[in-house]
Design a protein around this motif. Structure first.
Motif, mmCIF file in Angstrom:
data_model
loop_
_atom_site.group_PDB
_atom_site.id
_atom_site.type_symbol
_atom_site.label_atom_id
_atom_site.label_comp_id
_atom_site.label_asym_id
_atom_site.label_seq_id
_atom_site.Cartn_x
_atom_site.Cartn_y
_atom_site.Cartn_z
ATOM 1 N N LEU A 43 -1.773 15.711 3.377
ATOM 2 C CA LEU A 43 -3.175 15.396 3.652
ATOM 3 C C LEU A 43 -3.392 14.005 4.230
ATOM 4 C CD1 LEU A 43 -4.888 17.174 0.650
ATOM 5 C CD2 LEU A 43 -5.099 17.748 3.079
ATOM 6 N N GLN A 44 -2.383 13.150 4.137
ATOM 7 C CA GLN A 44 -2.453 11.830 4.779
ATOM 8 C C GLN A 44 -3.744 11.100 4.406
ATOM 9 O OE1 GLN A 44 -1.101 12.409 9.030
ATOM 10 N NE2 GLN A 44 -0.797 14.509 8.260
ATOM 11 N N HIS A 45 -3.972 10.998 3.121
ATOM 12 C CA HIS A 45 -5.193 10.395 2.596
ATOM 13 C C HIS A 45 -5.370 8.929 2.966
ATOM 14 C CE1 HIS A 45 -3.443 13.264 -0.337
ATOM 15 N NE2 HIS A 45 -4.680 13.624 -0.605
ATOM 16 N N VAL A 46 -4.253 8.204 3.125
ATOM 17 C CA VAL A 46 -4.289 6.743 3.148
ATOM 18 C C VAL A 46 -4.797 6.200 4.474
ATOM 19 C CG1 VAL A 46 -2.873 4.647 2.931
ATOM 20 C CG2 VAL A 46 -2.486 6.589 1.413
ATOM 21 N N ARG A 47 -5.606 5.144 4.359
ATOM 22 C CA ARG A 47 -6.087 4.390 5.517
ATOM 23 C C ARG A 47 -5.730 2.929 5.276
ATOM 24 N NH1 ARG A 47 -6.142 8.874 6.473
ATOM 25 N NH2 ARG A 47 -7.800 10.236 7.234
ATOM 26 N N VAL A 79 -5.173 -1.266 1.196
ATOM 27 C CA VAL A 79 -4.734 0.131 1.177
ATOM 28 C C VAL A 79 -5.864 0.976 0.605
ATOM 29 C CG1 VAL A 79 -2.965 1.753 0.414
ATOM 30 C CG2 VAL A 79 -2.349 -0.647 0.864
ATOM 31 N N CYS A 80 -6.459 1.785 1.462
ATOM 32 C CA CYS A 80 -7.592 2.619 1.083
ATOM 33 C C CYS A 80 -7.187 4.088 1.216
ATOM 34 C CB CYS A 80 -8.784 2.346 2.004
ATOM 35 S SG CYS A 80 -9.229 0.606 2.147
ATOM 36 N N ALA A 81 -8.033 4.959 0.711
ATOM 37 C CA ALA A 81 -7.731 6.383 0.838
ATOM 38 C C ALA A 81 -9.016 7.192 0.908
ATOM 39 C CB ALA A 81 -6.873 6.854 -0.330
ATOM 40 N N GLN A 120 -8.768 14.701 -7.355
ATOM 41 C CA GLN A 120 -8.901 14.104 -6.024
ATOM 42 C C GLN A 120 -8.575 12.616 -6.061
ATOM 43 O OE1 GLN A 120 -12.867 15.090 -4.610
ATOM 44 N NE2 GLN A 120 -12.610 17.215 -5.278
ATOM 45 N N ARG A 121 -9.114 11.912 -7.060
ATOM 46 C CA ARG A 121 -8.858 10.461 -7.163
ATOM 47 C C ARG A 121 -7.405 10.185 -7.528
ATOM 48 N NH1 ARG A 121 -11.491 5.644 -7.496
ATOM 49 N NH2 ARG A 121 -10.436 4.061 -8.748
ATOM 50 N N ASP A 122 -6.874 10.927 -8.490
ATOM 51 C CA ASP A 122 -5.479 10.724 -8.877
ATOM 52 C C ASP A 122 -4.552 10.902 -7.682
ATOM 53 O OD1 ASP A 122 -6.323 10.333 -11.488
ATOM 54 O OD2 ASP A 122 -5.600 12.274 -12.216
ATOM 55 N N GLU A 123 -4.839 11.906 -6.876
ATOM 56 C CA GLU A 123 -3.948 12.212 -5.755
ATOM 57 C C GLU A 123 -3.957 11.111 -4.711
ATOM 58 O OE1 GLU A 123 -1.107 13.949 -5.408
ATOM 59 O OE2 GLU A 123 -2.218 15.776 -5.855
ATOM 60 N N VAL A 124 -5.129 10.578 -4.389
ATOM 61 C CA VAL A 124 -5.159 9.512 -3.385
ATOM 62 C C VAL A 124 -4.508 8.246 -3.911
ATOM 63 C CG1 VAL A 124 -7.186 10.465 -2.217
ATOM 64 C CG2 VAL A 124 -7.503 8.656 -3.916
ATOM 65 N N MET A 125 -4.596 8.011 -5.223
ATOM 66 C CA MET A 125 -3.929 6.833 -5.787
ATOM 67 C C MET A 125 -2.410 6.989 -5.725
ATOM 68 S SD MET A 125 -6.086 4.553 -6.468
ATOM 69 C CE MET A 125 -7.876 4.473 -6.457
ATOM 70 N N ARG A 126 -1.915 8.185 -6.002
ATOM 71 C CA ARG A 126 -0.469 8.424 -5.871
ATOM 72 C C ARG A 126 -0.018 8.199 -4.435
ATOM 73 N NH1 ARG A 126 -1.208 12.194 -10.246
ATOM 74 N NH2 ARG A 126 -2.072 13.810 -8.894
ATOM 75 N N SER A 127 -0.744 8.772 -3.496
ATOM 76 C CA SER A 127 -0.383 8.609 -2.089
ATOM 77 C C SER A 127 -0.443 7.146 -1.666
ATOM 78 C CB SER A 127 -1.296 9.457 -1.201
ATOM 79 O OG SER A 127 -1.047 10.830 -1.394
ATOM 80 N N SER A 128 -1.445 6.443 -2.139
ATOM 81 C CA SER A 128 -1.577 5.019 -1.801
ATOM 82 C C SER A 128 -0.402 4.217 -2.340
ATOM 83 C CB SER A 128 -2.890 4.458 -2.350
ATOM 84 O OG SER A 128 -4.002 5.057 -1.730
ATOM 85 N N ALA A 170 -7.213 1.272 -3.199
ATOM 86 C CA ALA A 170 -6.187 1.397 -4.234
ATOM 87 C C ALA A 170 -5.593 0.036 -4.594
ATOM 88 C CB ALA A 170 -5.082 2.342 -3.779
ATOM 89 N N LEU A 171 -5.247 -0.752 -3.590
ATOM 90 C CA LEU A 171 -4.659 -2.071 -3.788
ATOM 91 C C LEU A 171 -4.621 -2.783 -2.454
ATOM 92 C CD1 LEU A 171 -0.747 -1.876 -4.075
ATOM 93 C CD2 LEU A 171 -2.135 0.040 -3.321
ATOM 94 N N MET A 172 -4.175 -4.041 -2.478
ATOM 95 C CA MET A 172 -3.912 -4.777 -1.249
ATOM 96 C C MET A 172 -2.435 -5.160 -1.246
ATOM 97 S SD MET A 172 -7.249 -7.212 -0.570
ATOM 98 C CE MET A 172 -6.963 -8.387 -1.898
ATOM 99 N N VAL A 173 -1.897 -5.364 -0.051
ATOM 100 C CA VAL A 173 -0.521 -5.833 0.095
ATOM 101 C C VAL A 173 -0.517 -6.990 1.080
ATOM 102 C CG1 VAL A 173 1.828 -5.263 0.811
ATOM 103 C CG2 VAL A 173 0.433 -3.530 -0.357
ATOM 104 N N ALA A 174 0.040 -8.117 0.631
ATOM 105 C CA ALA A 174 0.230 -9.280 1.500
ATOM 106 C C ALA A 174 1.691 -9.307 1.943
ATOM 107 C CB ALA A 174 -0.116 -10.561 0.751
#
Length: 200
Positions: A43-47, A79-81, A120-128, A170-174
């Protein structure tokens, strides 16, 4: 860098060289490598929101309680989803598969997600998480350093990046070049406690 070395030497770094800059092409390469991470049902949730604007970075740093890596790292990625990717994108992500596969997957996805907001939320967090870790390992493989972050005001950052209502952060990455060494690894629980064979 060999994959084992990248995994074993990846550390969360807080101090980055603000003079070190990645080119747009280098940033894009890292992000495109991260996109090889798996996502449920394809589903490529991540943006990825790659934040380059210095003024916006400064505002995000304020929302992250002044953490220097937000502005000092060469790259900052929020990292968004997309929560509703299961309904919005199912046709697109299975385009090109045989018709019977498309039909089967559409039904399976609908059954799995519909009326299940927690799933739905759990899945996007896993993907993120999978995407973020792949990004950090891609960076480490190129001799770069990174820091995963959830120490920030999620609502404030969402407003700053114009987060759509159907998305979550979900989080940020520097990512950048470190100017401080990682602190020693401490408090590691024994392997015998965290690796379980067959059953608890």
């Amino acid at each position: 860098m060999h994959i084992e070395e990248a995994i074993s030497t990846r550390r969360a770094i807080k101090g980055f060289d603000p003079a070190f800059a990645l080119s747009c092409e280098q940033k894009d390469e890292l992000l495109q490598l991260a996109l090889f991470a798996p996502s449920a049902f394809n589903l490529q949730h991540v943006r990825f929101v790659e934040v380059s604007d210095p003024a916006l970075r400064a505002q995000i740093r304020e929302a992250a309680w002044g953490q220097a890596q937000v502005t000092d790292a060469s790259m900052l990625v929020v990292v968004c989803a997309q929560l509703d990717s299961w309904s919005a994108n199912v046709g697109r992500v299975w385009e090109g598969a045989p018709a019977e596969v498309q039909s089967y997957m559409a039904g399976a996805i609908d059954n799995y997600y519909r009326d299940k907001p927690q799933v739905q939320r759990d899945e996007v967090m896993r993907s993120s998480g999978l995407m973020a870790q792949t990004l950090m390992l891609a960076a480490r493989g190129k001799g770069l350093d990174s820091c995963p972050m959830d120490g920030f005001d999620f609502d404030a950052v969402g407003k700053l990046i114009n987060l759509p209502d159907n998305h979550v952060i979900a989080l940020m990455v520097a990512v950048g070049k470190k100017v401080v060494e990682a602190k020693p690894r401490i408090g590691k629980l024994p392997v015998s406690e965290v690796i379980i064979r067959d059953r608890f």
